[in-house]
Write a protein that holds these residues in place. Structure first.
Motif, PDB file in Angstrom:
ATOM      1  N   ALA A 177       0.823  -1.214   0.000  1.00 18.41           N
ATOM      2  CA  ALA A 177       0.000   0.000   0.000  1.00 18.41           C
ATOM      3  C   ALA A 177       0.851   1.257   0.000  1.00 18.41           C
ATOM      4  O   ALA A 177       0.599   2.192  -0.775  1.00 18.41           O
ATOM      5  CB  ALA A 177      -0.932  -0.006   1.210  1.00 18.41           C
ATOM      6  N   ILE A 178       1.860   1.328   0.857  1.00 17.38           N
ATOM      7  CA  ILE A 178       2.667   2.547   0.964  1.00 17.38           C
ATOM      8  C   ILE A 178       3.480   2.775  -0.303  1.00 17.38           C
ATOM      9  O   ILE A 178       3.705   3.922  -0.716  1.00 17.38           O
ATOM     10  CB  ILE A 178       3.587   2.486   2.211  1.00 17.38           C
ATOM     11  CG1 ILE A 178       4.051   3.889   2.592  1.00 17.38           C
ATOM     12  CG2 ILE A 178       4.746   1.555   1.998  1.00 17.38           C
ATOM     13  CD1 ILE A 178       2.957   4.794   3.081  1.00 17.38           C
ATOM     14  N   MET A 179       3.910   1.694  -0.958  1.00 12.90           N
ATOM     15  CA  MET A 179       4.662   1.855  -2.204  1.00 12.90           C
ATOM     16  C   MET A 179       3.746   2.290  -3.343  1.00 12.90           C
ATOM     17  O   MET A 179       4.123   3.119  -4.174  1.00 12.90           O
ATOM     18  CB  MET A 179       5.386   0.557  -2.557  1.00 12.90           C
ATOM     19  CG  MET A 179       6.551   0.226  -1.642  1.00 12.90           C
ATOM     20  SD  MET A 179       7.518  -1.194  -2.208  1.00 12.90           S
ATOM     21  CE  MET A 179       8.233  -0.547  -3.734  1.00 12.90           C
ATOM     22  N   ILE A 180       2.539   1.757  -3.381  1.00 11.80           N
ATOM     23  CA  ILE A 180       1.587   2.162  -4.423  1.00 11.80           C
ATOM     24  C   ILE A 180       1.208   3.627  -4.258  1.00 11.80           C
ATOM     25  O   ILE A 180       1.165   4.393  -5.223  1.00 11.80           O
ATOM     26  CB  ILE A 180       0.335   1.254  -4.375  1.00 11.80           C
ATOM     27  CG1 ILE A 180       0.687  -0.154  -4.836  1.00 11.80           C
ATOM     28  CG2 ILE A 180      -0.783   1.828  -5.246  1.00 11.80           C
ATOM     29  CD1 ILE A 180      -0.434  -1.165  -4.676  1.00 11.80           C
ATOM     30  N   VAL A 181       0.941   4.032  -3.019  1.00 17.54           N
ATOM     31  CA  VAL A 181       0.609   5.433  -2.753  1.00 17.54           C
ATOM     32  C   VAL A 181       1.779   6.352  -3.112  1.00 17.54           C
ATOM     33  O   VAL A 181       1.580   7.485  -3.554  1.00 17.54           O
ATOM     34  CB  VAL A 181       0.209   5.609  -1.271  1.00 17.54           C
ATOM     35  CG1 VAL A 181       0.082   7.086  -0.915  1.00 17.54           C
ATOM     36  CG2 VAL A 181      -1.104   4.893  -0.987  1.00 17.54           C
ATOM     37  N   SER A 182       2.999   5.834  -2.945  1.00 18.74           N
ATOM     38  CA  SER A 182       4.191   6.631  -3.245  1.00 18.74           C
ATOM     39  C   SER A 182       4.507   6.682  -4.733  1.00 18.74           C
ATOM     40  O   SER A 182       5.495   7.308  -5.127  1.00 18.74           O
ATOM     41  CB  SER A 182       5.394   6.080  -2.474  1.00 18.74           C
ATOM     42  OG  SER A 182       5.160   6.123  -1.073  1.00 18.74           O
TER      43      SER A 182
ATOM     44  N   ASN B  15      -4.610   3.070   8.932  1.00 17.00           N
ATOM     45  CA  ASN B  15      -5.067   2.490   7.668  1.00 17.00           C
ATOM     46  C   ASN B  15      -4.651   3.385   6.507  1.00 17.00           C
ATOM     47  O   ASN B  15      -4.405   4.583   6.689  1.00 17.00           O
ATOM     48  CB  ASN B  15      -6.582   2.277   7.661  1.00 17.00           C
ATOM     49  CG  ASN B  15      -7.337   3.546   7.997  1.00 17.00           C
ATOM     50  OD1 ASN B  15      -7.392   4.476   7.196  1.00 17.00           O
ATOM     51  ND2 ASN B  15      -7.918   3.598   9.191  1.00 17.00           N
ATOM     52  N   ILE B  16      -4.580   2.776   5.332  1.00 20.81           N
ATOM     53  CA  ILE B  16      -4.231   3.500   4.103  1.00 20.81           C
ATOM     54  C   ILE B  16      -5.232   3.109   3.028  1.00 20.81           C
ATOM     55  O   ILE B  16      -5.323   1.928   2.659  1.00 20.81           O
ATOM     56  CB  ILE B  16      -2.808   3.165   3.625  1.00 20.81           C
ATOM     57  CG1 ILE B  16      -1.774   3.576   4.676  1.00 20.81           C
ATOM     58  CG2 ILE B  16      -2.506   3.853   2.298  1.00 20.81           C
ATOM     59  CD1 ILE B  16      -0.351   3.205   4.295  1.00 20.81           C
TER      60      ILE B  16
END
Length: 338
Positions: free
Chosen positions: A48-53, A110-111
């Motif tokens: 999730a954090i990589m996709i958002v980034s 949550n993200i």
């Protein structure tokens, strides 16, 4: 009803990857690894954090697999090198991963991924470009079916990814290293006497197990379009339920058969949960209770059936003795064993 069951099949296949990881640790390595509850979220958090980034969903998913492997390897190191009890080492890593996952998620519980491109949206877009997409859409509209071609695309993706993981598992466990890992779980003293490094084998096995779990977490995150720091609670029970249900239905046999049983068990579990939640007096908050009941049933029912078969077998043996010898004494003695 059909829509709920259709969705449960999709989720069941994805959770089947996690169940394969649980099978590797609990059945193959005979290691009660509770890291699963943490590594499942780790996979989702990293993806999730990589996709958002702005990273590619494919790269984010691969990074999630690597993170899960590291988490499992640390659990194995705590046990093998630190000489910590297997259950305690898993609990310690599970607790540590809660804080680590929060850090990965930027201290956010949550993200959401609603507006981000994920593997699911990529595959749906690819499905829409297929030449027969328009024909299938017209067919489904004419038949007034409660699903669309895009959901079939997600199902196709889930089938493809779980088949890849299953075949990798079958291949790996048939290699020299895989056979050594299986022997380590069965008889560590024997494999040690053959100069095999059981510590390294345990670390590798737990690393691969949690890599599967993290992969499942990453895909579930992209399927549901969000990740939550508490989404991993009870994952180990779900994995065990899938393994137990699969073994209860298919029995034990070759690795090829068992891995199929585990995946089917995960799908059946999700379908049972989906049907149970449609019962009027049950609510979403009762899901953990439903899971416990399913596991208890999967453990108790096969045992009761086996006991029933054993009693019938002894009864048939008693009748056979009576017919052959006609001696009431021998029959009575045999029946006393029932």
């Amino acid at each position: 009803m059909f829509t709920a069951l259709f969705g449960s099949v999709e989720l069941g296949l994805i959770y089947g990857i996690m169940a394969l990881g649980v099978y590797l640790s609990f059945r193959v390595l005979n290691f009660p690894d509770l890291t699963v509850d943490g590594s499942f979220v780790t996979g989702g958090a990293v993806a999730a954090i990589m996709i958002v980034s702005g990273y590619s969903p494919i790269l984010a998913t691969l990074a999630a697999v690597g993170a899960g492997f590291i988490a499992g390897s640390i659990t194995g190191t705590l046990h093998a090198k630190g000489k910590i009890n297997p259950l305690l080492s898993g609990i310690l890593m599970m607790i540590a991963l809660y804080s680590i996952n929060l850090r990965i998620m930027g201290n956010s519980p949550n993200i959401p991924l609603m507006r981000e491109d994920t593997i699911m949206t990529m595959f749906q877009s690819f499905w829409a470009t297929l030449p027969f997409d328009g024909l299938m859409t017209s067919l489904f509209t004419t038949l007034n079916l409660p699903f669309t071609p895009s959901t079939w695309g997600i199902l196709l993706f889930a089938i493809m990814i779980v088949i890849v993981v299953k075949l990798f598992t079958d291949f790996f466990l048939s290699t020299e290293v895989g056979l050594a890992i299986r022997a380590t779980g069965d008889n560590p003293r024997m494999i040690s006497s053959l100069s095999a490094n059981t510590d390294r084998l345990k670390i590798l096995g737990l690393g691969i197990s949690n890599a599967f779990v993290a992969l499942s977490g990453a895909i579930v995150t992209q399927y549901s379009s969000f990740v939550d720091v508490n989404m991993g609670i009870g994952m180990i029970i779900i994995g065990l339920a899938s393994v137990i249900i699969g073994e209860a239905i298919f029995g034990k046999g070759s690795i090829f058969k068992i891995t199929i049983a585990v995946i089917v068990g995960a799908v059946i579990y999700r379908m049972v949960v989906a049907l149970a939640l449609r019962v009027g007096f049950l609510e979403t908050g009762d899901m953990k209770l439903i899971t416990a009941i399913i596991v208890i049933g999967a453990l108790v029912v096969p045992r009761l059936l086996e006991n029933g078969k054993e009693r019938r077998r002894k009864y048939r043996k008693a009748r056979k003795i009576k017919e052959q010898y006609g001696g009431e004494k021998s029959v009575a003695a045999t029946k006393s064993d029932l």
